[in-house]
Design a protein around this motif. Structure first.
Motif, mmCIF file in Angstrom:
data_model
loop_
_atom_site.group_PDB
_atom_site.id
_atom_site.type_symbol
_atom_site.label_atom_id
_atom_site.label_comp_id
_atom_site.label_asym_id
_atom_site.label_seq_id
_atom_site.Cartn_x
_atom_site.Cartn_y
_atom_site.Cartn_z
ATOM 1 N N GLN A 258 0.843 -1.146 -0.242
ATOM 2 C CA GLN A 258 0.100 -0.056 -0.035
ATOM 3 C C GLN A 258 0.913 1.121 0.124
ATOM 4 N N PRO A 259 0.448 2.288 -0.881
ATOM 5 C CA PRO A 259 1.214 3.482 -0.943
ATOM 6 C C PRO A 259 1.143 4.073 0.597
ATOM 7 N N LEU A 260 2.169 4.791 1.016
ATOM 8 C CA LEU A 260 2.316 5.664 2.070
ATOM 9 C C LEU A 260 2.318 7.139 1.850
ATOM 10 N N PHE A 261 1.159 7.865 2.531
ATOM 11 C CA PHE A 261 0.910 9.139 1.905
ATOM 12 C C PHE A 261 1.745 9.980 3.357
ATOM 13 N N VAL A 262 2.613 11.209 2.905
ATOM 14 C CA VAL A 262 3.121 11.883 4.084
ATOM 15 C C VAL A 262 2.860 13.430 3.613
ATOM 16 N N SER A 263 2.189 13.930 4.326
ATOM 17 C CA SER A 263 1.773 15.347 4.450
ATOM 18 C C SER A 263 3.173 16.430 4.590
ATOM 19 N N ALA A 264 3.080 17.361 3.608
ATOM 20 C CA ALA A 264 4.317 17.990 3.815
ATOM 21 C C ALA A 264 4.148 19.573 3.437
ATOM 22 N N ARG A 265 4.951 20.373 4.280
ATOM 23 C CA ARG A 265 4.936 21.811 3.911
ATOM 24 C C ARG A 265 6.304 22.416 4.189
ATOM 25 N N ILE A 266 6.361 23.365 3.072
ATOM 26 C CA ILE A 266 7.894 24.012 3.043
ATOM 27 C C ILE A 266 7.917 25.036 4.279
ATOM 28 N N ASN A 267 9.102 24.770 5.102
ATOM 29 C CA ASN A 267 9.089 25.809 6.329
ATOM 30 C C ASN A 267 9.716 27.122 5.887
ATOM 31 N N GLY A 280 10.952 3.953 -3.454
ATOM 32 C CA GLY A 280 10.367 4.758 -4.315
ATOM 33 C C GLY A 280 9.476 5.681 -3.706
ATOM 34 N N PHE A 281 9.087 6.612 -4.522
ATOM 35 C CA PHE A 281 8.467 7.836 -3.887
ATOM 36 C C PHE A 281 8.074 8.730 -5.070
ATOM 37 N N GLN A 282 6.984 9.599 -4.804
ATOM 38 C CA GLN A 282 6.358 10.433 -6.060
ATOM 39 C C GLN A 282 5.649 11.604 -5.116
ATOM 40 N N LEU A 283 5.640 13.022 -5.899
ATOM 41 C CA LEU A 283 5.091 13.916 -5.347
ATOM 42 C C LEU A 283 3.643 14.009 -5.858
ATOM 43 N N ALA A 284 2.727 14.714 -4.989
ATOM 44 C CA ALA A 284 1.483 14.851 -5.552
ATOM 45 C C ALA A 284 0.479 15.762 -4.749
ATOM 46 N N GLU A 285 -0.685 16.217 -5.122
ATOM 47 C CA GLU A 285 -1.301 17.201 -4.711
ATOM 48 C C GLU A 285 -0.620 18.558 -4.348
ATOM 49 N N VAL A 286 0.045 19.004 -4.942
ATOM 50 C CA VAL A 286 1.174 20.161 -4.734
ATOM 51 C C VAL A 286 0.191 21.599 -4.888
ATOM 52 N N SER A 287 0.138 22.184 -3.852
ATOM 53 C CA SER A 287 -0.327 23.462 -3.705
ATOM 54 C C SER A 287 0.726 24.576 -3.245
ATOM 55 N N GLY A 288 1.243 25.491 -4.167
ATOM 56 C CA GLY A 288 2.215 26.444 -3.976
ATOM 57 C C GLY A 288 3.448 26.391 -4.962
ATOM 58 N N THR A 289 4.658 26.491 -4.543
ATOM 59 C CA THR A 289 5.780 26.648 -5.508
ATOM 60 C C THR A 289 6.785 25.484 -5.049
ATOM 61 N N PRO A 329 7.837 29.206 1.112
ATOM 62 C CA PRO A 329 7.462 28.902 2.452
ATOM 63 C C PRO A 329 6.018 28.584 2.295
ATOM 64 N N GLY A 330 5.421 27.779 3.106
ATOM 65 C CA GLY A 330 3.989 27.715 3.202
ATOM 66 C C GLY A 330 3.482 26.619 2.008
ATOM 67 N N SER A 331 4.264 26.537 1.012
ATOM 68 C CA SER A 331 3.663 25.372 0.022
ATOM 69 C C SER A 331 3.444 24.063 0.608
ATOM 70 N N GLU A 332 2.466 23.466 0.041
ATOM 71 C CA GLU A 332 2.133 22.136 0.754
ATOM 72 C C GLU A 332 2.102 21.144 -0.372
ATOM 73 N N PHE A 333 2.140 19.929 -0.069
ATOM 74 C CA PHE A 333 2.055 18.828 -1.021
ATOM 75 C C PHE A 333 2.064 17.575 -0.355
ATOM 76 N N LYS A 334 2.035 16.251 -0.890
ATOM 77 C CA LYS A 334 2.099 15.005 -0.385
ATOM 78 C C LYS A 334 3.178 14.240 -1.098
ATOM 79 N N LEU A 335 3.964 13.546 -0.185
ATOM 80 C CA LEU A 335 4.925 12.566 -0.613
ATOM 81 C C LEU A 335 4.418 11.202 -0.803
ATOM 82 N N VAL A 336 4.461 10.417 -1.815
ATOM 83 C CA VAL A 336 3.842 9.341 -1.690
ATOM 84 C C VAL A 336 4.977 8.088 -1.663
ATOM 85 N N GLU A 337 5.261 7.408 -0.663
ATOM 86 C CA GLU A 337 6.253 6.319 -0.623
ATOM 87 C C GLU A 337 5.628 5.158 -1.410
ATOM 88 N N LEU A 338 6.535 4.488 -2.172
ATOM 89 C CA LEU A 338 6.124 3.238 -2.901
ATOM 90 C C LEU A 338 7.028 2.116 -2.640
#
Length: 350
Positions: A258-267, A280-289, A329-338
């Motif tokens: 199962q993929p593992l979703f990690v919520s992230a935000r640039i500090n 393995g990993f992928q970036l998803a649901e990027v909001s920001g830069t 700073p403040g940009s949010e996204f999810k890192l998906v581990e595979l």
């Protein structure tokens, strides 16, 4: 520890694949330090009796020079951060070798700033303030508790013992207001050098709470590291036995498909770090830069443009890895581990 809700993972459908292009390295030799002078103690902090610590992540290039040294975290004193970076950038190494050829290698180190004749405990005034903030938290007077925390932080004198107590009470405040990200940050700071000066009962609570928080955020490698730290605290056998089944669950989840979703935000430092549990990993649901993505491993460093819907696969020969993502700073996204996939499913590889 309650089991309910500890491993409730919300899994979104995953639509991309990752690949592995494994390069087996037959002979490896880690880099050896040639010169690692300690940092200078800032005069202003020494005169004020301040103590602290700084965790630094850096890369040793093929010439043995330190490059891209950044502060991962610290006890919050700017002078210590400045001197820690200045010292690390001057360090010299024999470069790491793979099959006789020099390669880049990534390191992580903690530098402690402690005064030889500094008092070890806390002042009566400091202890009184801590008790007052704790009482405010117990009575749900959160705004006043925050004001008192800010006032305490501005004190001119700050030793390692007080540092540990401050971040513990700040973690309790963050728990009261429901800020998981800041709660993790505060409790991780407790586990710096200052943790050795806290009573074992407080340290056990902090490590147990930090473990639960890290698991809730799918920070599994960090959670296992926290569990190992707990094993070093005296008289923790009962708690360790209680947590052992959850540790086994973590390992089963990491080994699952199962993929593992990690919520992230640039500090505010303009980056975000994560210690990978899988290759393995992928970036998803990027909001920001987002700008760049660095894969910083024991035996390799690679930099890419941080884009979503592209999958990366790290060769096992690179060793343990972290990712560093730079952005606004403040940009949010999810890192998906595979999990690794077969060569027939290749779409992208490191």
């Amino acid at each position: 520890m309650k089991a309910a809700g500890l491993f409730l993972l919300i899994l979104l459908p995953f639509f991309a694949t990752a690949t592995e292009q494994d390069v087996l390295l037959s002979e490896q030799q880690n880099g050896e330090p040639i010169e690692r002078d300690p940092p200078k103690y800032p005069r202003s902090e020494a005169r004020a009796g301040k103590e602290g610590w700084v965790r630094v992540d850096f890369v040793v290039d093929k010439q043995g020079e330190v490059v891209d040294a950044v502060v991962l975290d610290s006890s919050g004193v700017a002078g210590f951060e400045r001197e820690a970076l200045r010292a690390v950038r001057r360090w010299q190494y024999e470069p790491a070798l793979v099959d006789g050829e020099p390669v880049q290698q990534c390191y992580k180190v903690q530098l402690d700033f402690a005064l030889h004749k500094q008092r070890q405990g806390v002042t009566r005034r400091f202890a009184s303030r801590i008790r007052a903030i704790q009482e405010l938290l117990e009575n749900q007077q959160l705004e006043e508790a925050k004001d008192r925390l800010d006032e305490l932080r501005e004190r001119p004198q700050w030793n390692l013992t007080e540092d540990g107590w401050y971040w513990m009470i700040d973690g309790l405040y963050q728990q009261a207001v429901g800020n998981v990200e800041q709660q993790i940050r505060s409790f991780k700071r407790v586990t710096g050098i200052s943790a050795r000066r806290l009573p074992d009962v407080q340290l056990r609570y902090v490590l147990q709470r930090l473990f639960v928080l890290q698991v809730s955020q799918n920070q599994f490698t960090e959670a296992l590291s926290t569990y190992e730290k707990l094993q070093q605290v005296p008289d923790s056998e009962e708690l360790i036995a209680t947590m052992a089944p959850y540790v086994e669950q973590i390992r089963q989840i990491v080994d699952s498909d199962q993929p593992l979703f990690v919520s992230a935000r640039i500090n505010e430092r303009r980056y975000w770090y994560h210690h990978l549990s899988r290759s393995g990993f992928q970036l998803a649901e990027v909001s920001g830069t987002l700008n760049t993505l660095e894969v910083r491993c024991e035996r390799q460093l690679q930099t890419f443009k941080a884009v979503s819907d592209v999958s990366w696969q790290i060769p096992p020969s690179w060793g343990e890895c972290r990712v560093k993502i730079k952005g606004k700073p403040g940009s949010e996204f999810k890192l998906v581990e595979l999990q690794p996939v077969s060569e027939t499913e290749q779409t992208a590889a490191l």
